[in-house]
Design a protein around this motif. Sequence first.
Motif, PDB file in Angstrom:
ATOM      1  N   ASN A   1       3.303  -4.296   8.156  1.00 49.40           N
ATOM      2  CA  ASN A   1       1.764  -4.611   7.516  1.00 49.40           C
ATOM      3  C   ASN A   1       1.518  -5.894   7.833  1.00 49.40           C
ATOM      4  O   ASN A   1       2.107  -6.321   7.472  1.00 49.40           O
ATOM      5  CB  ASN A   1       1.011  -3.510   6.642  1.00 49.40           C
ATOM      6  CG  ASN A   1       1.056  -1.973   7.072  1.00 49.40           C
ATOM      7  OD1 ASN A   1       0.906  -2.040   8.347  1.00 49.40           O
ATOM      8  ND2 ASN A   1       1.897  -1.081   6.124  1.00 49.40           N
ATOM      9  N   ASN A   2      -0.087  -6.277   8.619  1.00 45.82           N
ATOM     10  CA  ASN A   2      -0.444  -7.605   7.665  1.00 45.82           C
ATOM     11  C   ASN A   2      -0.774  -7.743   6.654  1.00 45.82           C
ATOM     12  O   ASN A   2      -1.631  -7.250   6.329  1.00 45.82           O
ATOM     13  CB  ASN A   2      -1.136  -8.177   8.689  1.00 45.82           C
ATOM     14  CG  ASN A   2      -1.742  -9.510   8.771  1.00 45.82           C
ATOM     15  OD1 ASN A   2      -1.305 -10.015   7.678  1.00 45.82           O
ATOM     16  ND2 ASN A   2      -2.498 -10.581   9.804  1.00 45.82           N
TER      17      ASN A   2
ATOM     18  N   GLN B   1      -4.381  -8.746   5.939  1.00 45.39           N
ATOM     19  CA  GLN B   1      -5.675  -7.918   7.210  1.00 45.39           C
ATOM     20  C   GLN B   1      -4.900  -6.574   7.418  1.00 45.39           C
ATOM     21  O   GLN B   1      -4.284  -6.268   8.062  1.00 45.39           O
ATOM     22  CB  GLN B   1      -5.662  -8.761   8.509  1.00 45.39           C
ATOM     23  CG  GLN B   1      -7.369  -8.213   9.315  1.00 45.39           C
ATOM     24  CD  GLN B   1      -7.120  -9.619  10.801  1.00 45.39           C
ATOM     25  OE1 GLN B   1      -6.022 -10.201  10.945  1.00 45.39           O
ATOM     26  NE2 GLN B   1      -7.941  -9.195  11.216  1.00 45.39           N
TER      27      GLN B   1
ATOM     28  N   LYS C   1      -3.769  -4.319  10.373  1.00 45.68           N
ATOM     29  CA  LYS C   1      -3.331  -4.840  11.725  1.00 45.68           C
ATOM     30  C   LYS C   1      -1.856  -5.190  11.743  1.00 45.68           C
ATOM     31  O   LYS C   1      -2.218  -5.380  10.015  1.00 45.68           O
ATOM     32  CB  LYS C   1      -3.754  -6.137  11.715  1.00 45.68           C
ATOM     33  CG  LYS C   1      -4.721  -6.411  12.066  1.00 45.68           C
ATOM     34  CD  LYS C   1      -5.654  -5.744  13.723  1.00 45.68           C
ATOM     35  CE  LYS C   1      -7.049  -6.456  13.652  1.00 45.68           C
ATOM     36  NZ  LYS C   1      -6.685  -6.240  15.778  1.00 45.68           N
TER      37      LYS C   1
END
Length: 350
Positions: free
Chosen positions: A5-6, A9, A12
């Motif tokens: 996971n970003n 963000q 994303k």
Amino acid sequence: MAITNNPTQFGKVVDYSGDIKLIPNKWGLVNSLGLFRHDHGTQKTLLISRSKEAEHLMVDRNWDERNPSITGGHKDWITFPIPHYPVDDAILPQDIDGNVDMAALLASGGMNLETVATVRAGKMERLRRAHSVLLEMSRLQVLKDGTVFAPNKTVDINYYTEWGITRESVGLDLASTTVRPTVGIEEGIAYLQDNLQTGDIVDSFVAICSPEFFSALINNIFVQENYANFARGGYQDGVTIGRLTANAPLDARYRTFSHGGVTFIEVRGSVAGVPYVNAGEAYMFPTGTSNFETHFAPANRLTTVNKRALESYYFEYVNEKHDIVEIMSETNFINVLKRPDQVITLTQGS
């Protein structure tokens, strides 16, 4: 490459390249040299005895005179408490709750969560590293000034004080353009040989050096001249072999240089701001002697008292509420310098 996971963000993903771990350098020079003999005792106090024989020169007598007897040797001893070095840790629910197992993520790409086992493995690795660093640092300290490492003064031992000996210090004046370093080196060798008093002939000497001392030595004008003369002759001898390389059993982190019958070894690094070797100094001693020992004591538990000591102990307990796992570790040892007059200090100044 795994994805994750970003963190900036939501919704994303990004490629994950792995964790950058900054681990302090581990310098295990003393262990690599095999200087200290390990002794696993059963008690928390150590006794060291010493027998000192006097010299006697016989003289001639008249035939009717009786021969005087020769006095026996002097015996004494000292006792030391063995220091206790505990360090504990714990595993709490917050160490696991909602935390991603980053090692598993990198290996498989799955979103695995931390477990008690993975957190325990990380904590045990840090504890083992702490025990190893302590052993190395405490051994270098006894070479540095003859004291036992005990910052809180639970024990206060200086082997030079205990035996009534003054630490010998020899200046090499490595910046001099008129005095060769071998003058001071030979003075140090002579002192160590004269005070050996075991009947042995020692011809192998080591000096553990600070980076400043080592740099000043290899850049000394006489050392450079000597090296150049041998290089022009197309060969090298014991003076210059291994000038800037490491010799077995040391790894390539340690630069070594043989000069004047002594192997100089550069030791870099520090622990918590305390350098392994004081700036501008080197500690010189003969090799192949039984001067250095590490005595281990058992943990203070019903299952370990009066039994042969281990070098490190790890105990683990889960409480009844299952909201904490206590990890208790300890190591108990004393580094012994049996002959403090067999370690001297070299300085790079006069």
